[in-house]
Design a protein around this motif. Structure first.
Motif, PDB file in Angstrom:
ATOM      1  N   SER A  50      65.462 -84.003  62.939  1.00 26.32           N
ATOM      2  CA  SER A  50      64.065 -84.941  62.801  1.00 26.32           C
ATOM      3  C   SER A  50      64.445 -86.195  62.780  1.00 26.32           C
ATOM      4  O   SER A  50      65.645 -86.642  62.151  1.00 26.32           O
ATOM      5  CB  SER A  50      63.656 -84.273  61.579  1.00 26.32           C
ATOM      6  OG  SER A  50      62.582 -85.412  61.356  1.00 26.32           O
ATOM      7  N   ALA A  59      62.303 -88.027  61.352  1.00 28.47           N
ATOM      8  CA  ALA A  59      61.366 -88.455  60.061  1.00 28.47           C
ATOM      9  C   ALA A  59      61.995 -89.427  59.061  1.00 28.47           C
ATOM     10  O   ALA A  59      63.327 -89.738  59.096  1.00 28.47           O
ATOM     11  CB  ALA A  59      61.010 -87.012  59.343  1.00 28.47           C
ATOM     12  N   TRP A  92      67.397 -82.261  71.052  1.00 28.25           N
ATOM     13  CA  TRP A  92      66.094 -81.737  71.428  1.00 28.25           C
ATOM     14  C   TRP A  92      66.037 -81.540  72.982  1.00 28.25           C
ATOM     15  O   TRP A  92      65.169 -80.688  73.163  1.00 28.25           O
ATOM     16  CB  TRP A  92      65.285 -82.938  70.976  1.00 28.25           C
ATOM     17  CG  TRP A  92      64.690 -83.142  69.796  1.00 28.25           C
ATOM     18  CD1 TRP A  92      64.762 -82.571  68.843  1.00 28.25           C
ATOM     19  CD2 TRP A  92      64.106 -84.316  69.272  1.00 28.25           C
ATOM     20  NE1 TRP A  92      64.282 -82.906  67.661  1.00 28.25           N
ATOM     21  CE2 TRP A  92      63.913 -84.119  67.969  1.00 28.25           C
ATOM     22  CE3 TRP A  92      63.650 -85.647  69.751  1.00 28.25           C
ATOM     23  CZ2 TRP A  92      62.984 -84.985  67.168  1.00 28.25           C
ATOM     24  CZ3 TRP A  92      62.768 -86.578  69.003  1.00 28.25           C
ATOM     25  CH2 TRP A  92      62.723 -86.298  67.759  1.00 28.25           C
TER      26      TRP A  92
END
Length: 431
Positions: free
Chosen positions: A275, A277, A321
């Motif tokens: 991630s 984030a 990803w």
């Protein structure tokens, strides 16, 4: 410089080159650069017939004059290696001035004495809190909350102080490291036993990452790629023993916990979320920053080193990803940071390792090592071995990728600092 120097000046030049080489090696430089720096210094002061040999703990220089004078061989031992990148920068500056023939021999010897006796750039309390902060940052990256980060900080601090206490009593470094890892594992076990509703195992991952040998790993691969196979093998042995000590400490605590009935399962083994984030970006940034402080990077170079941690994590996540295999994504991300770190290092005229080594922190295989030891403790030998092999592959990918990035720029640029002391690379084709 004159082609002929007196025996006294030749011996002083050899002594200076050996002392510079000793300090370079002790403060984290690779074998190839140490060898070439010593040869360049000796030749600058007129000692032309010089041979250098460097291994992990000893340096040898032999001066064999071709005018009939007796040969001289001198050796220095490296008794303690503790990376100090601020001192490494100063040493590179000194070598550059010597090679540019800006310093007489006596002045160079005086400058080296001042440099070697210079105080550490950070006070002791900063050096003592840097590894615990590394652990806390790694815990955040792995998905831990503030409680876990604080637990990782305290556990690593206690483990580090226990290791220091053992060191003062002459206990081998292997057992110091094992105890430090065991303290981190024990903290996580206690939190799981008390059923504290947090990702407790992130404490272990943080403690493991703080102990993993990032710099020796990269130096090992660097020496092997450069053809310094003896030293590369010695460095690999060092890495293996450090990792074995970490695994021993974790394994002992996990085995005791399983035997005592603590409900530890593979679900307790955290993996850093793929991630971008805020918690993961913050953890990666702080890992780069805290590793830089732990390696005593000069303060003005810490922001780029911290940014490198953010960049390498972002590159790795984006590649994952795109469904790239983990090991290949690790190698490419490390190559990216090696290239960018070298570009910035050339711009500010410092060694690229100043930025590359702190930046690799987010990719160190702490989670994988913990999963491997947990599987072994639960009796799954095949699964545990699989994770340990994956951790080894990841570690080698980090080292190879970082060196690839550095060498790509070296091949394309004529301004690389190392090229001033690096001769043409050997091309043996394996023969």
């Amino acid at each position: 410089m004159s082609e002929t120097v007196s025996d006294a000046d030749a011996n002083r030049a050899v002594s200076l080159a050996l002392r510079v080489g000793e300090l370079l090696l002790a403060n984290g430089e690779g074998t190839e650069n140490v060898t070439n720096a010593m040869r360049a210094i000796a030749r600058t002061y007129g000692v032309r017939r010089i041979e250098a040999d460097v291994n992990l703990s000893a340096l040898t220089l032999s001066n064999v004059p071709d005018d009939g004078r007796p040969p001289v061989t001198a050796e220095r031992r490296v008794r303690r290696r503790q990376p100090d990148f601020a001192r490494l920068v100063a040493l590179h500056d000194l070598v550059g001035e010597i090679i540019a023939q800006k310093l007489p021999l006596t002045v160079a010897r005086e400058r080296l004495h001042e440099l070697s006796s210079r105080a550490r750039i950070y006070p002791r309390w900063v050096a003592a809190t840097a590894p615990p902060l590394v652990a806390a940052s790694a815990a955040v990256l792995t998905g831990g909350d503030p409680v876990v980060a604080l637990a990782a900080f305290i556990a690593t601090l206690l483990g580090d102080r226990a290791g220091t206490w053992l060191a003062r009593r002459g206990v081998a470094e292997f057992f110091q490291t094992a105890v430090a890892a065991a303290v981190g594992a024990a903290t996580a076990v206690l939190m799981i036993w008390q059923q504290i509703p947090v990702q407790a195992s992130a404490v272990v991952v943080g403690a493991v990452i703080a102990l993993l040998p990032g710099r020796p790993l990269v130096a090992c691969v660097q020496d092997g790629i450069a053809g310094e196979y003896v030293t590369a093998t010695a460095r690999l042995s060092e890495v293996v023993f450090i990792v074995a000590a970490v695994l021993s400490g974790i394994g002992i605590m996990l085995t005791f916990a399983v035997k005592a009935g603590v409900p530890i399962t593979l679900d307790d083994a955290p993996t850093a979320p793929l991630s971008l984030a805020a918690p993961q970006l913050l953890g990666a940034l702080m890992l780069g920053l805290t590793f830089a402080v732990a390696l005593r990077v000069p303060p003005r170079h810490i922001p780029p080193a911290a940014l490198g941690g953010l960049i390498i994590w972002s590159a790795y996540v984006c590649l994952r990803w795109l469904a790239w295999p983990a090991v290949l994504a690790t190698a490419v991300a490390a190559a990216v940071i090696g290239l960018l770190g070298s570009m910035y290092a050339n711009r500010v005229r410092v060694p690229p390792m100043l930025f590359v080594i702190p930046a690799i922190g987010p990719l160190l295989p702490g989670s994988v090592l913990f999963r491997g030891m947990l599987k072994l403790s639960l009796g799954d030998v095949l699964g545990g071995t699989h994770y340990l092999i994956e951790a080894l592959s990841t570690a080698l990918a980090i080292g190879a990728g970082a060196i690839l990035g550095i060498d790509v720029l070296r091949a394309l640029s004529g301004r690389d600092i190392a090229r001033r002391i690096r001769p043409a690379a050997r091309r043996t084709r394996g023969y």
